[in-house]
Design an enzyme around this catalytic site. Sequence first.
Site, mmCIF file in Angstrom:
data_model
loop_
_atom_site.group_PDB
_atom_site.id
_atom_site.type_symbol
_atom_site.label_atom_id
_atom_site.label_comp_id
_atom_site.label_asym_id
_atom_site.label_seq_id
_atom_site.Cartn_x
_atom_site.Cartn_y
_atom_site.Cartn_z
ATOM 1 N N GLY A 42 -49.687 1.404 58.479
ATOM 2 C CA GLY A 42 -48.571 2.278 58.083
ATOM 3 C C GLY A 42 -47.633 1.561 57.140
ATOM 4 O O GLY A 42 -46.709 0.868 57.560
ATOM 5 N N SER A 48 -41.768 -2.259 54.733
ATOM 6 C CA SER A 48 -42.024 -3.289 55.750
ATOM 7 C C SER A 48 -42.841 -4.444 55.173
ATOM 8 O O SER A 48 -42.673 -5.597 55.586
ATOM 9 C CB SER A 48 -42.708 -2.691 56.985
ATOM 10 O OG SER A 48 -43.743 -1.818 56.630
ATOM 11 N N ASP A 67 -53.193 2.042 55.034
ATOM 12 C CA ASP A 67 -52.520 3.357 54.937
ATOM 13 C C ASP A 67 -53.398 4.275 54.082
ATOM 14 O O ASP A 67 -53.950 3.826 53.079
ATOM 15 C CB ASP A 67 -51.132 3.194 54.281
ATOM 16 C CG ASP A 67 -50.196 4.365 54.581
ATOM 17 O OD1 ASP A 67 -50.607 5.527 54.376
ATOM 18 O OD2 ASP A 67 -49.063 4.116 55.009
ATOM 19 N N SER A 120 -56.900 4.840 59.199
ATOM 20 C CA SER A 120 -56.749 3.655 60.039
ATOM 21 C C SER A 120 -57.962 3.432 60.951
ATOM 22 O O SER A 120 -58.468 2.308 61.061
ATOM 23 C CB SER A 120 -55.472 3.811 60.869
ATOM 24 O OG SER A 120 -55.314 2.749 61.756
ATOM 25 N N ASP A 137 -47.246 0.794 62.717
ATOM 26 C CA ASP A 137 -46.207 1.748 62.296
ATOM 27 C C ASP A 137 -46.879 2.906 61.552
ATOM 28 O O ASP A 137 -46.399 3.358 60.525
ATOM 29 C CB ASP A 137 -45.203 1.008 61.385
ATOM 30 C CG ASP A 137 -43.940 1.804 61.119
ATOM 31 O OD1 ASP A 137 -43.640 2.736 61.895
ATOM 32 O OD2 ASP A 137 -43.261 1.492 60.131
ATOM 33 N N HIS A 140 -47.519 8.804 64.208
ATOM 34 C CA HIS A 140 -46.747 8.775 65.453
ATOM 35 C C HIS A 140 -47.071 9.921 66.403
ATOM 36 O O HIS A 140 -46.380 10.121 67.399
ATOM 37 C CB HIS A 140 -45.245 8.751 65.145
ATOM 38 C CG HIS A 140 -44.769 7.421 64.601
ATOM 39 N ND1 HIS A 140 -45.596 6.334 64.493
ATOM 40 C CD2 HIS A 140 -43.559 7.019 64.144
ATOM 41 C CE1 HIS A 140 -44.909 5.318 63.986
ATOM 42 N NE2 HIS A 140 -43.676 5.699 63.764
ATOM 43 N N HIS A 165 -43.468 -0.423 66.030
ATOM 44 C CA HIS A 165 -42.231 0.207 65.550
ATOM 45 C C HIS A 165 -42.028 1.587 66.174
ATOM 46 O O HIS A 165 -42.978 2.215 66.623
ATOM 47 C CB HIS A 165 -42.251 0.336 64.017
ATOM 48 C CG HIS A 165 -40.881 0.529 63.447
ATOM 49 N ND1 HIS A 165 -40.585 1.474 62.490
ATOM 50 C CD2 HIS A 165 -39.719 -0.117 63.736
ATOM 51 C CE1 HIS A 165 -39.294 1.387 62.203
ATOM 52 N NE2 HIS A 165 -38.741 0.437 62.943
HETATM 53 N N1 SAH Z 1 -43.824 0.812 57.526
HETATM 54 C C1 SAH Z 1 -43.319 1.819 56.610
HETATM 55 C C2 SAH Z 1 -43.277 3.229 57.198
HETATM 56 C C3 SAH Z 1 -44.620 3.786 57.616
HETATM 57 S S1 SAH Z 1 -44.582 5.538 57.778
HETATM 58 C C4 SAH Z 1 -41.936 1.402 56.093
HETATM 59 O O1 SAH Z 1 -41.499 0.278 56.362
HETATM 60 O O2 SAH Z 1 -41.294 2.193 55.417
HETATM 61 C C5 SAH Z 1 -46.157 5.841 58.477
HETATM 62 C C6 SAH Z 1 -47.324 5.692 57.506
HETATM 63 O O3 SAH Z 1 -48.522 5.798 58.274
HETATM 64 C C7 SAH Z 1 -47.411 6.761 56.411
HETATM 65 O O4 SAH Z 1 -47.353 6.164 55.138
HETATM 66 C C8 SAH Z 1 -48.776 7.440 56.645
HETATM 67 O O5 SAH Z 1 -49.492 7.740 55.453
HETATM 68 C C9 SAH Z 1 -49.524 6.397 57.454
HETATM 69 N N2 SAH Z 1 -50.553 6.960 58.325
HETATM 70 C C10 SAH Z 1 -50.391 7.919 59.284
HETATM 71 N N3 SAH Z 1 -51.568 8.184 59.893
HETATM 72 C C11 SAH Z 1 -52.485 7.365 59.314
HETATM 73 C C12 SAH Z 1 -53.888 7.170 59.493
HETATM 74 N N4 SAH Z 1 -54.575 7.841 60.426
HETATM 75 N N5 SAH Z 1 -54.532 6.274 58.712
HETATM 76 C C13 SAH Z 1 -53.851 5.581 57.770
HETATM 77 N N6 SAH Z 1 -52.525 5.710 57.561
HETATM 78 C C14 SAH Z 1 -51.851 6.591 58.308
HETATM 79 MG MG MG Z 2 -41.580 3.285 61.643
#
Ligand code: SAH
Ligand code: MG
Length: 208
Positions: A42, A48, A67, A120, A137, A140, A165
């Site tokens: 993520g 991050s 991601d 992922s 992260d 969710h 997170h």
């Molecule tokens: N760490 C980041 C925030 C992450 S937001 C920061 O610091 O701003 C969550 C991220 O998870 C999103 O970009 C989304 O595209 C990714 N995500 C959600 N489900 C996913 C999956 N199944 N496989 C890959 N990425 C995923």
């Molecule tokens: Mg987060």
Amino acid sequence: MTPEERDLAVGARGFMPPDEGHALWTAASTIDPSLGPVLEVGSYCGKSALYIGPAVRDVGSTLFCVDHHRGSEENQEGWEFHEADLVDEETGLIDTLPHFRSTVHAAGLESVVVAMVGDSSRIAGAWSKPLSMLFIDGGHGVLPAKLDYMNWTPHVAKGGILAIHDVFPDPADGGRPPYEEIYLPAIASGKFAEDSVTGSLRLLRRIG
Ligand code: SAH
Ligand code: MG
């Protein structure tokens, strides 16, 4: 972290408060690179990664950033964390990859940060290397959180760090899945013990 690195991370687009980001940097600074590389699930626009990346560079390791760059459920149109300018005109889909790339490039971290673009679970299915630190992260929802726990946490090396997170034990503070599907099972497994809490960031260490 230098003041310049901190300014870049604080100014980057995304969802990581400065104190939690700094805790990530501190944790990543303590890793033993001989245990393996660092992996983040993520990345969004790279915020991050700008906290973890400089520490990973300084200890001589590599940061893998997983991601699909299409955004989580809550980033889609009509949801709370939707940012309309991230929608790619051609496909009509969110595309955070160009933002991620330019953010990482501007921070001078291209030689340390490796983007892995895809789902992922699919990437985890092909992954076999132990990790000195794992930061979760990603999605969710219940299922994505459960899958990230099942697929990635076994790769954390003994003595390595598991960072999670958006852990909210009180439902009034936020969504439950990172707490119920990742944090609680990690503690219940007996394999991880909590090192520290900063806001919604939990730092655990693999002990078994
Ligand atoms: N760490 C980041 C925030 C992450 S937001 C920061 O610091 O701003 C969550 C991220 O998870 C999103 O970009 C989304 O595209 C990714 N995500 C959600 N489900 C996913 C999956 N199944 N496989 C890959 N990425 C995923
Ligand atoms: Mg987060």
